[in-house]
Design an enzyme around this catalytic site. Structure first.
Site, mmCIF file in Angstrom:
data_model
loop_
_atom_site.group_PDB
_atom_site.id
_atom_site.type_symbol
_atom_site.label_atom_id
_atom_site.label_comp_id
_atom_site.label_asym_id
_atom_site.label_seq_id
_atom_site.Cartn_x
_atom_site.Cartn_y
_atom_site.Cartn_z
ATOM 1 N N ASN A 33 31.962 -76.364 9.111
ATOM 2 C CA ASN A 33 31.405 -75.615 10.256
ATOM 3 C C ASN A 33 31.514 -76.359 11.580
ATOM 4 O O ASN A 33 31.184 -75.786 12.617
ATOM 5 C CB ASN A 33 29.945 -75.205 9.989
ATOM 6 C CG ASN A 33 29.830 -74.264 8.810
ATOM 7 O OD1 ASN A 33 30.561 -73.286 8.733
ATOM 8 N ND2 ASN A 33 28.954 -74.580 7.863
ATOM 9 N N HIS B 296 25.875 -88.124 12.807
ATOM 10 C CA HIS B 296 25.326 -86.791 13.057
ATOM 11 C C HIS B 296 25.109 -86.611 14.545
ATOM 12 O O HIS B 296 24.575 -87.503 15.216
ATOM 13 C CB HIS B 296 24.009 -86.594 12.299
ATOM 14 C CG HIS B 296 24.198 -86.769 10.831
ATOM 15 N ND1 HIS B 296 24.861 -85.836 10.067
ATOM 16 C CD2 HIS B 296 23.891 -87.799 10.008
ATOM 17 C CE1 HIS B 296 24.942 -86.287 8.825
ATOM 18 N NE2 HIS B 296 24.356 -87.475 8.768
ATOM 19 N N GLU C 137 28.496 -93.075 8.947
ATOM 20 C CA GLU C 137 27.985 -91.707 8.850
ATOM 21 C C GLU C 137 27.478 -91.287 10.222
ATOM 22 O O GLU C 137 26.727 -92.026 10.863
ATOM 23 C CB GLU C 137 26.837 -91.670 7.830
ATOM 24 C CG GLU C 137 26.157 -90.318 7.734
ATOM 25 C CD GLU C 137 24.949 -90.342 6.793
ATOM 26 O OE1 GLU C 137 24.799 -91.309 5.999
ATOM 27 O OE2 GLU C 137 24.141 -89.396 6.882
ATOM 28 N N ASN D 55 31.384 -87.249 9.980
ATOM 29 C CA ASN D 55 30.321 -86.250 10.086
ATOM 30 C C ASN D 55 30.575 -85.234 8.978
ATOM 31 O O ASN D 55 31.434 -84.349 9.117
ATOM 32 C CB ASN D 55 30.317 -85.570 11.451
ATOM 33 C CG ASN D 55 29.121 -84.638 11.613
ATOM 34 O OD1 ASN D 55 28.434 -84.326 10.629
ATOM 35 N ND2 ASN D 55 28.865 -84.190 12.819
ATOM 36 N N ARG E 258 28.202 -71.937 19.074
ATOM 37 C CA ARG E 258 26.854 -71.481 18.713
ATOM 38 C C ARG E 258 25.898 -72.668 18.710
ATOM 39 O O ARG E 258 26.337 -73.820 18.657
ATOM 40 C CB ARG E 258 26.861 -70.846 17.310
ATOM 41 C CG ARG E 258 27.255 -69.395 17.367
ATOM 42 C CD ARG E 258 27.521 -68.853 15.988
ATOM 43 N NE ARG E 258 28.863 -68.252 15.993
ATOM 44 C CZ ARG E 258 29.677 -68.203 14.968
ATOM 45 N NH1 ARG E 258 29.327 -68.711 13.818
ATOM 46 N NH2 ARG E 258 30.850 -67.645 15.073
ATOM 47 N N TYR F 145 23.394 -78.666 19.268
ATOM 48 C CA TYR F 145 24.614 -79.476 19.199
ATOM 49 C C TYR F 145 25.314 -79.665 20.549
ATOM 50 O O TYR F 145 26.326 -80.358 20.619
ATOM 51 C CB TYR F 145 25.599 -78.848 18.199
ATOM 52 C CG TYR F 145 25.049 -78.756 16.801
ATOM 53 C CD1 TYR F 145 24.748 -79.908 16.075
ATOM 54 C CD2 TYR F 145 24.808 -77.519 16.194
ATOM 55 C CE1 TYR F 145 24.235 -79.835 14.793
ATOM 56 C CE2 TYR F 145 24.295 -77.432 14.904
ATOM 57 C CZ TYR F 145 24.005 -78.590 14.218
ATOM 58 O OH TYR F 145 23.502 -78.510 12.946
HETATM 59 O O1 CA2 Z 1 23.960 -83.112 13.478
HETATM 60 C C1 CA2 Z 1 25.022 -83.061 12.834
HETATM 61 O O2 CA2 Z 1 26.089 -83.498 13.258
HETATM 62 C C2 CA2 Z 1 25.060 -82.355 11.471
HETATM 63 O O3 CA2 Z 1 25.874 -83.141 10.605
HETATM 64 C C3 CA2 Z 1 25.677 -81.005 11.719
HETATM 65 C C4 CA2 Z 1 25.675 -80.092 10.496
HETATM 66 C C5 CA2 Z 1 24.277 -80.038 9.863
HETATM 67 O O4 CA2 Z 1 24.328 -79.286 8.661
HETATM 68 C C6 CA2 Z 1 23.742 -81.431 9.579
HETATM 69 O O5 CA2 Z 1 22.438 -81.300 9.037
HETATM 70 C C7 CA2 Z 1 23.686 -82.240 10.846
HETATM 71 C C8 CA2 Z 1 26.090 -78.677 10.895
HETATM 72 C C9 CA2 Z 1 27.470 -78.606 11.426
HETATM 73 C C10 CA2 Z 1 27.743 -77.211 11.857
HETATM 74 O O6 CA2 Z 1 27.754 -77.184 13.253
HETATM 75 C C11 CA2 Z 1 27.659 -75.996 13.899
HETATM 76 C C12 CA2 Z 1 27.916 -76.055 15.238
HETATM 77 C C13 CA2 Z 1 27.808 -74.916 15.978
HETATM 78 C C14 CA2 Z 1 27.462 -73.718 15.384
HETATM 79 C C15 CA2 Z 1 27.193 -73.664 14.044
HETATM 80 C C16 CA2 Z 1 27.302 -74.819 13.286
#
Ligand code: CA2
Length: 150
Positions: A12, A106, A104, A80, A19, A24
């Site tokens: 994702n 995030h 790692e 990531n 989004r 993010y």
């Molecule tokens: O904070 C981070 O980088 C995460 O690895 C991002 C993951 C999340 O599941 C982790 O808990 C933390 C999600 C990545 C998906 O990113 C999106 C970005 C925009 C819209 C939807 C999803």
């Protein structure tokens, strides 16, 4: 020989910037690649930048990275793993099995979010963990890898 850093992105993350900007930020994955390329150019190392939504592809990339690190071609991986961080014993085993140096990463501070994001299967296998610096965490993690290697 020019050494390389692999920046590996999981599921994702191709949606970055499209989004959830409150969580993010508004930078896209292409913007993140530019940040990483700039950091690597400044340090005189090459960059490989990969994103996959598939766990097996991420495992294959870690195995390849382990072989490249053993051959002296790769300094390490900024990884990531997205939501696989919180679910994947297979990625934990891949990091250990490949004996590859992983930071790692995030974008968000996972510890300030839902409880299911507080546990990482990757952290025990990672050399270091970075979270909560937004997309600037990527060049910071590259800097950390370079320092560890230096
Ligand atoms: O904070 C981070 O980088 C995460 O690895 C991002 C993951 C999340 O599941 C982790 O808990 C933390 C999600 C990545 C998906 O990113 C999106 C970005 C925009 C819209 C939807 C999803």
């Amino acid at each position: 020989m020019t050494q390389k850093i692999l920046v590996l992105n999981g599921p994702n993350l191709n949606l970055l910037g499209q989004r959830e900007p409150a969580v993010y930020g508004s930078a896209t994955l292409a913007d993140v690649q530019v940040l990483c390329q700039t950091a690597c150019d400044l340090a005189g190392v090459a960059l490989e930048f990969v994103q996959s939504n598939h766990e097996g592809d991420l495992i294959d990339a870690l195995h390849r990275a382990g072989r490249e690190q053993a051959a002296g071609e790769l300094l390490g991986v900024v990884f990531n793993a997205g939501a696989y961080t919180h679910t994947s014993v297979a990625l934990h085993d891949a990091i250990k099995g490949a004996q590859v140096t992983v930071v790692e990463l995030h974008i968000s501070n996972v510890h300030a979010r839902e409880v299911f994001r507080h546990h990482s299967f990757l952290s025990p296998a990672a050399k270091a963990v970075m979270a909560g610096f937004g997309v600037q965490g990527y060049p910071l993690a590259i800097g950390g890898l370079l320092q560890m290697a230096g």
